[in-house]
Design a protein around this motif. Structure first.
Motif, PDB file in Angstrom:
ATOM      1  N   LEU A   2      33.397  16.769  -3.781  1.00  0.00           N
ATOM      2  CA  LEU A   2      32.206  16.163  -3.617  1.00  0.00           C
ATOM      3  C   LEU A   2      31.848  15.876  -4.826  1.00  0.00           C
ATOM      4  O   LEU A   2      31.670  16.250  -5.922  1.00  0.00           O
ATOM      5  N   GLU A   5      25.993  16.858  -3.529  1.00  0.00           N
ATOM      6  CA  GLU A   5      25.547  17.466  -2.875  1.00  0.00           C
ATOM      7  C   GLU A   5      24.482  16.665  -1.915  1.00  0.00           C
ATOM      8  O   GLU A   5      23.678  17.390  -1.209  1.00  0.00           O
ATOM      9  N   SER A  12      18.772  14.587   1.201  1.00  0.00           N
ATOM     10  CA  SER A  12      20.022  15.021   1.370  1.00  0.00           C
ATOM     11  C   SER A  12      20.820  13.509   0.826  1.00  0.00           C
ATOM     12  O   SER A  12      20.607  12.272   1.190  1.00  0.00           O
ATOM     13  N   ARG A  14      22.971  11.830   3.702  1.00  0.00           N
ATOM     14  CA  ARG A  14      23.226  11.551   4.352  1.00  0.00           C
ATOM     15  C   ARG A  14      21.674  10.539   4.273  1.00  0.00           C
ATOM     16  O   ARG A  14      21.820   8.945   4.423  1.00  0.00           O
ATOM     17  N   LYS A 103      31.987   7.330   8.726  1.00  0.00           N
ATOM     18  CA  LYS A 103      32.714   7.483   7.045  1.00  0.00           C
ATOM     19  C   LYS A 103      33.332   5.918   6.551  1.00  0.00           C
ATOM     20  O   LYS A 103      32.868   5.272   5.790  1.00  0.00           O
ATOM     21  N   MET A 164      29.165  10.451   0.739  1.00  0.00           N
ATOM     22  CA  MET A 164      28.718  10.352   1.470  1.00  0.00           C
ATOM     23  C   MET A 164      30.320  10.401   2.781  1.00  0.00           C
ATOM     24  O   MET A 164      30.348  10.660   3.951  1.00  0.00           O
ATOM     25  N   GLN A 166      33.131  11.245   1.686  1.00  0.00           N
ATOM     26  CA  GLN A 166      33.764  12.415   1.587  1.00  0.00           C
ATOM     27  C   GLN A 166      33.123  13.334   3.028  1.00  0.00           C
ATOM     28  O   GLN A 166      33.640  14.519   2.757  1.00  0.00           O
ATOM     29  N   ILE A 167      31.512  13.930   2.551  1.00  0.00           N
ATOM     30  CA  ILE A 167      31.103  14.581   3.289  1.00  0.00           C
ATOM     31  C   ILE A 167      31.498  14.166   5.023  1.00  0.00           C
ATOM     32  O   ILE A 167      31.912  15.367   5.693  1.00  0.00           O
ATOM     33  N   TYR A 176      36.824  22.747   9.415  1.00  0.00           N
ATOM     34  CA  TYR A 176      35.486  22.956   9.649  1.00  0.00           C
ATOM     35  C   TYR A 176      35.143  23.155  10.785  1.00  0.00           C
ATOM     36  O   TYR A 176      34.272  23.532  11.305  1.00  0.00           O
TER      37      TYR A 176
END
Length: 305
Positions: A2, A5, A12, A14, A103, A164, A166-167, A176
C-alpha cells in the motif's frame, strides 16, 4: 504494498479521499465562477508576463496560446469550463466510491489529480523563471517554497486516491474475506461476541499436523482469545533448602565443635611426650582443650538440634 495507511497521519484513507474530493470540488467551482464572471481576462496577467519575457515571448507554443486567447476567447472559456466540470464530476464519483467501496470510481479523480499535478508543476516552473527578473530574491524564495509545498500536497492527494484503490482491492479479495468476513466495515476480528457468532464453527489449528501452517488464522484466533496460549515452562534455579534449616551456631558452640585437627601441633611441646600423656595434663594445652571441647560438643549436641 500500500502507498499509505492513513491520510495526514491522522485520518483514514477513506476519509482522506472524501477530503481530497471536497477540496477539488471547491477549487474547480471557484475557478469556474471566476471564469464566468471575468472571462478570458483571468489569463491576461499570465499573457502579459509571457509577452514581456525575452526568453518565452518568441516560443512557438507561447504564440499559439496568446493567439488562441485573443482570437477565440469563447472556445477557450468553453474548453476550460468542460475541464473544470469533468474534474468536479470525478470528485463526486470518488466520494461515492469511497463510501460504497467501489474502487473503479476512484480512478477518474486519481487521473485528474495527476494531470493537475503536471499542469501546476509546469506553470510553477515557468512563473519562477519569469519572475526572477522582476522581484527581489527574498520574495522569490518564499514563492518558490510555497509553490513546492502546494505541488507536494497535490501529489499526496493523488497518491491517496491510488492508495484507496489498493485498499478496496485488498478488502474485496478472497483471502481477506476468509479471515475477516464479508463486511469490511465490521471485520470478524473486531466483532463483539454474539450468539450468532458463537454458533458459527471456528477453524481450530492442529498443531500436531506439520502441514497446517495457517499463521494468519492463528493470529486472528489469538486476538479473539480463542487460541490457547502455551505457558512457558518455569525452571527454578534456586538451591534446594531444607524444610527445617539449622540455626546458626554461636561462637562458643563453634569452639565446642572444634576437635583441634585444624591446629598444627608444636613439636617443641610434645616431642618427648605421648599423646595420652599430654591429655592427662603433662603438656599440650591445645590438644587437651580440643579434646575437652569435642567431648562437650558430643554430649550437648542433642540440645542444639
Amino acid at each position: 504494498m500500500l502507498l499509505m495507511e492513513s491520510y495526514m497521519c491522522y485520518c483514514s484513507v477513506r476519509l482522506g479521499v472524501i477530503i481530497v474530493s471536497v477540496l477539488a470540488i471547491i477549487r474547480e467551482l471557484s475557478f469556474s465562477i471566476t471564469l464566468f464572471a471575468l472571462g478570458v481576462k483571468v489569463f491576461e496577467p499570465f499573457i502579459d508576463l509571457l509577452e514581456h519575457d525575452a526568453e518565452y515571448k518568441d516560443r512557438k507554443w507561447v504564440r499559439k496560446y496568446i493567439s488562441w486567447c485573443e482570437n477565440d476567447p469563447e472556445v477557450l472559456t468553453a474548453v476550460s469550463q468542460i475541464i473544470l466540470y469533468v474534474h468536479s464530476g470525478a470528485a463526486i464519483l470518488s466520494i461515492y466510491g469511497a463510501i460504497k467501496l467501489r474502487k473503479w470510481f476512484l480512478l477518474p479523480l486519481a487521473f485528474c489529480e495527476f494531470v493537475y499535478l503536471i499542469q501546476i508543476t509546469f506553470l510553477h516552473i515557468v512563473l519562477m523563471i519569469m519572475l526572477k527578473k522582476q522581484i527581489n530574491l527574498g520574495l522569490l524564495i518564499i514563492l518558490t517554497l510555497l509553490g513546492c509545498f502546494y505541488i507536494l500536497f497535490v501529489g499526496y492527494n493523488a497518491c491517496t486516491c491510488v492508495a484507496m484503490f489498493q485498499i478496496i482491492g485488498l478488502v474485496k479479495s478472497e483471502r481477506y474475506r476468509e479471515l475477516y468476513g464479508d463486511d469490511p466495515f465490521h471485520p470478524l476480528a473486531m466483532r463483539s461476541t454474539r450468539p450468532k457468532d458463537s454458533e458459527r464453527p471456528l477453524h481450530v489449528l492442529r498443531m500436531h499436523d506439520m502441514h497446517d501452517t495457517n499463521i494468519d488464522e492463528e493470529k486472528r484466533l489469538s486476538k479473539l482469545g480463542l487460541w490457547p496460549r502455551r505457558q512457558p515452562p518455569v525452571v527454578s534455579v534456586l538451591p534446594v533448602q531444607a524444610a527445617y534449616p539449622q540455626p546458626q551456631l554461636k561462637w562458643w558452640q563453634q569452639q565446642a565443635r572444634s576437635t583441634g585437627d585444624d591446629h598444627q601441633p608444636d613439636p617443641s611441646v610434645y616431642r618427648n611426650w605421648h599423646t595420652k600423656e599430654l591429655l592427662n595434663g603433662v603438656g599440650g594445652d591445645v590438644q587437651r582443650k580440643s579434646e575437652l571441647n569435642r567431648r562437650y560438643a558430643e554430649s550437648q549436641m542433642h540440645r542444639w538440634y
